[in-house]
Design a protein around this motif. Sequence first.
Motif, PDB file in Angstrom:
ATOM      1  N   SER A   1      34.005 -59.803  -5.490  1.00 37.22           N
ATOM      2  CA  SER A   1      33.186 -59.579  -7.069  1.00 37.22           C
ATOM      3  C   SER A   1      32.011 -59.061  -6.791  1.00 37.22           C
ATOM      4  N   LEU A   2      31.187 -59.258  -5.671  1.00 34.84           N
ATOM      5  CA  LEU A   2      29.761 -58.708  -5.443  1.00 34.84           C
ATOM      6  C   LEU A   2      30.200 -57.265  -5.005  1.00 34.84           C
TER       7      LEU A   2
ATOM      8  N   PRO B   1      35.433 -64.211  -4.103  1.00 32.13           N
ATOM      9  CA  PRO B   1      33.801 -64.011  -4.868  1.00 32.13           C
ATOM     10  C   PRO B   1      33.227 -63.086  -3.881  1.00 32.13           C
TER      11      PRO B   1
ATOM     12  N   PHE C   1      25.284 -56.489 -18.572  1.00 33.37           N
ATOM     13  CA  PHE C   1      25.752 -57.887 -18.560  1.00 33.37           C
ATOM     14  C   PHE C   1      27.242 -58.217 -17.674  1.00 33.37           C
TER      15      PHE C   1
ATOM     16  N   PHE D   1      36.220 -60.685 -12.247  1.00 37.74           N
ATOM     17  CA  PHE D   1      35.242 -61.453 -11.568  1.00 37.74           C
ATOM     18  C   PHE D   1      35.748 -62.855 -11.621  1.00 37.74           C
ATOM     19  N   VAL D   2      36.200 -63.603 -12.724  1.00 43.85           N
ATOM     20  CA  VAL D   2      36.545 -64.907 -13.062  1.00 43.85           C
ATOM     21  C   VAL D   2      38.021 -64.968 -12.458  1.00 43.85           C
TER      22      VAL D   2
ATOM     23  N   GLN E   1      27.577 -57.659 -13.822  1.00 40.18           N
ATOM     24  CA  GLN E   1      27.138 -58.741 -12.898  1.00 40.18           C
ATOM     25  C   GLN E   1      27.950 -59.873 -12.963  1.00 40.18           C
ATOM     26  N   PRO E   2      28.771 -60.431 -11.876  1.00 40.88           N
ATOM     27  CA  PRO E   2      29.251 -61.686 -12.008  1.00 40.88           C
ATOM     28  C   PRO E   2      28.813 -62.706 -12.465  1.00 40.88           C
ATOM     29  N   SER E   3      27.546 -62.790 -12.281  1.00 40.09           N
ATOM     30  CA  SER E   3      26.758 -64.059 -12.646  1.00 40.09           C
ATOM     31  C   SER E   3      26.644 -64.323 -14.132  1.00 40.09           C
ATOM     32  N   THR E   4      26.229 -63.274 -14.803  1.00 41.26           N
ATOM     33  CA  THR E   4      26.132 -63.038 -16.311  1.00 41.26           C
ATOM     34  C   THR E   4      27.559 -63.180 -16.861  1.00 41.26           C
ATOM     35  N   ASP E   5      28.598 -62.678 -15.972  1.00 39.97           N
ATOM     36  CA  ASP E   5      29.820 -62.149 -16.639  1.00 39.97           C
ATOM     37  C   ASP E   5      30.527 -63.675 -17.025  1.00 39.97           C
ATOM     38  N   ILE E   6      30.149 -64.707 -16.068  1.00 48.59           N
ATOM     39  CA  ILE E   6      30.430 -65.966 -15.967  1.00 48.59           C
ATOM     40  C   ILE E   6      30.668 -66.523 -17.631  1.00 48.59           C
TER      41      ILE E   6
END
Lengths: 596, 223, 267
Positions: free
Chosen positions: A349-350, A346, A404, A340-341, A407-412
């Motif tokens: 990633s989704l 991006p 967790f 993801f990062v 999901q890319p957002s929490t994976d950050i």
Amino acid sequence: MHDASAHNQVAHHAPPTSFIRKHVFSLDHKVIGKQYYGLALVAVLVGMALSWLMRIHLGWTNFAIPGLHLLSKNGAPGNVMTPEFYLQLMTMHATIMVFFVLTTAPFAAFGNYFLPIQVGAEDMPFPHFNMMSFWVTFVAFLVLVSSFFVGQGPTLGGWTQYAPLSALGEVTGPGQGSGVVLWAISIAMFCVGQLLGSLNFITTTLDMRTRGMSLWRLPLSSWSWFITSCMGLTAFAVLMPACILLILDHVAGTSFFAPGGSVINDQVQPHSGGSTLLWQHLFWFFGHPEVYIAIVPGMGIVSHVLVTNMRKPMLSHRVLVYSFGALAVLSYMVYGHHMFVSGMNPVSSLAFSFPTLIITIPSTVIVLIWLGSLYGAKLRINAASLFSLGFISMFIAGGVSGFFLAQPSTDIMLHATYFVVGHFHMVMGVAAMFGIFAGTYFWFPKMFGRMMNETLGRIHFWFSFVGAYAIFMPFHYLGMAGNVRRYQAFTPDYMQPLVPLHQFITIAALVTGVAQLVFLYNLFHSRFWGKPASDNPWQATSLEWSTPTTPPPHNNFGDKLPEVYHDPYQYGVESSLGDYVMQASPEQVKTVHDEA
Amino acid sequence: MATTVHEPPKIDAGRDSTRLPGNGNSRNLVPADGKLPAVRDYSPPPASTGIWVVLASIGMSFLAFTSALVVRKAALDWQHLTLPPILYLNTLVLIASSFALEVARRRIGAFMRRRESQVASPTRWLYMALFLGLLFVAGQYGAWLQLRSQGLYLSTNPNSSFFYVLTAIHALHVLGGLTGLARVVYRLNKSILRKSTLDATAYYWHFMDGLWLYLLVLLWMKL
Amino acid sequence: MAKFFAITILVIAILSAIPILRHTWWMAEDISTHGAPIDEQMSETMAEAGISFLASQFILAFFIWKFSNPRPGEKIKNFPGGAKAMVWAAVLLVGTEVLALGVFGAKAWANVYFTPPSSSAMPVQVQSGQFAFYFRYPGPDGKFAPIHPELISESTQNFYGLDTNNDPDAKDDIVTAEMAIPVNREIHLLMHSKDVGHSFFVPELRVQQDFVPGLDLSLHFTATKVGRYEIVCTQLCGLGHYNMKAYLSVLSQQDFDDWMKKEAAMQ
């Protein structure tokens, strides 16, 4: 020539007589299975010892571990670990554990021993390939371990070997030259071994089933080995080319993964254009299925053990099998969640996030089927069933933290932190290990003709279960607090307050590790002095318990192969034997159960 | 309290029991008097299933190589590489080899199904396939020599790297196939050849053929 | 034994949840404008994961308690709903649950990654190398001079490989080992690596992004709170990985201008 009378005649191939043919270069799947188990046992001891060294270092960074300098020339001056040596130990711990323990023990070892017996075959169809499979894997292990003693020691690049750290050679760090090459050779060989194994597993399941053994009559353990071998076939076939290209970047000066314009020590490196993301894509295309290669056999073994100890069939045999299959298929569509990062688009990633979340559904179905089957069971508590139930608990604990990371957002916030380390240790490390333990306690009597000591087994379980939670739950807390993984010490200020938690984990790890010696003792003691086992000590139904002797004879079933009359798990019935009927018994039975 | 009487126990009829000699194993072959007419296919199907497994995994490996090539092609240092013309000749040789093997396979097959009372010179066709296969590998070696003479080595540029890697790994697989062919000839001469072994070897060989055509198009289009 | 096991599972499940509920170890306070949805997503995911975890462990413990050590002669019972109920439960409950997570999470992600930086965002370049970050500000001309890898030299402190002798654009570029940014101003961070893979992680800023050699990537964010924060590397980059960090100073505009003047004088 195909008259019925010839039907169950087993062609006699005489058992080997020489020591070498019997115990070393054996073609017998049972011997090969035990060899795999032995290899996994050696590997797990090495891997665990390495983890102890790392844990001690993480708790007390300047602690001198007596004798550590013997392991490495430069790695431990004054017995205190250097940063590079820590990373080398970490890489070797991960590689040994993932490949040589979690893949070999539940899949190659138990699968080799029990798949042919559970389908009612005399052996695997390609015994020479099977023998090669083990010996190639064995040499792969030697090659990997030999890197401790070559050049500047093993590679420090982590088991994922991200390029270009892995592709530029010794300039990027000690062990990044010969260490990486040996690593890649070892893994490529391992792939060959597992491909040969998968070939045998698939053909055994499809073609070697005895009369009456339809696919749906296969026990869940056989199903899980079959599905795993299908995954292995595709996953290892992708990792091997990647390793070949990596080796060429080192020894032939190509630039597959090494990008141009890298400056190290003020020197521009002589490469151009290599794609670093390419390695990640190839690696994770293998890497994610590999996680399921480690865990699905565990699920199969645990289902097999549980169903015997619950004395009732699973809520649905087929739904479990379909769920295993769904895991296998989905495992190929989700690998991008490791990246993801990483600078991947991006949008991708989704696109990888949703299948990853969807994989929760078959996993949940599996857990719910287990739980639902427990309802109304007549549960027997013994070491094997305790480890199976422990597996479920661990799988749940490790599974939910996947929410967790999917999901890319929490994976950050959690990527590359101890949260990830906690997640995969629970779900594929500890859970898979519990599957191995459950299988060992359950099948040991059949493999060696002796029972394991039950008291020691329970002691082993209590320390392992509580210990595993004590070690790996705090990993999640560390991750939430932003503790980055693969650090040998915690210089960033915000991480220093976390050191006491690390010390707690270290102590828990040492205690839990020592408890594993109980298992080791139990294993060896029972092998020679255990109580003799009967042919079917657990009153189980599948074919491995129908062999004429225990351990099974060279050709598994003696003069006549069994014929299968029943679905695999006919428990809770009324029969001449009690509450179960064996698959190979032609007896007619009826079920008696309380109305719910 | 409820009682369910089960279906009477039965052997599941889902499996074709005549196809299976029960022990399902490959050791039940009875070579008669060392003569070709004694060869009959009593072998169970593992070899014929196994070969598809093998082909799937080889195919997967080459897909991985292909995706590597496609990803790597995006870099700026990608250049054009003219394929050595000898490759086209090699292609013909490999196809001819496949053809020869197929002739042998069909003849033996027809004999085994007793459509013909005698099998006509299968060994000759097998040797032909073997020889053409060797010729192909030699031809590939010739292609590498041609590239070398242009100063293109494995590490010269990404195109040459991929060319050498893909052709070399394919050639290794072809050599593996040649070993299989040699084994077929050996077993045929000793009258212990099984039809499933022959079929498996032939499928492998044709697959190498198709794989080569695929690689040729890939290299021609992308390099 | 079984009852003891059931109790152990319960106790472990509850003990595991306590530090999470009490936030004993938790994420650092958010100082970014884009972080709120991420934090919210984190809490929601934690709620769902926590409930799933506790519920399943409780059920497991309860069933172990209830269905072990059966009386002699007791018959097995079937779960009333059967497998169908389980599949529906998984598909409907868990399926919608995780899909909802996925959809909302996608929004939080899009919020960060699908919005381009505004044209007024302040460009800052960061170069990662074994084992340090170096930052570059374009100076008064607003232009980053081109990088010449062959000129990179630690000994002459030419970390960026700038041709200061011949290149007028290079003369006013400011290279620093610490990152300073003005508060409440959008920053456009241009990232590249000079050697191997690294990563740029500032927990307070809710950003983590790998450096990929051979690929130029960028991030944009706005810091809302003055302070000094740590930038750490999260991508294994070699033996000094554990020690690869830099500081991020979020300063008021006034302080930032002073800092910039001071740094420019030191070039």
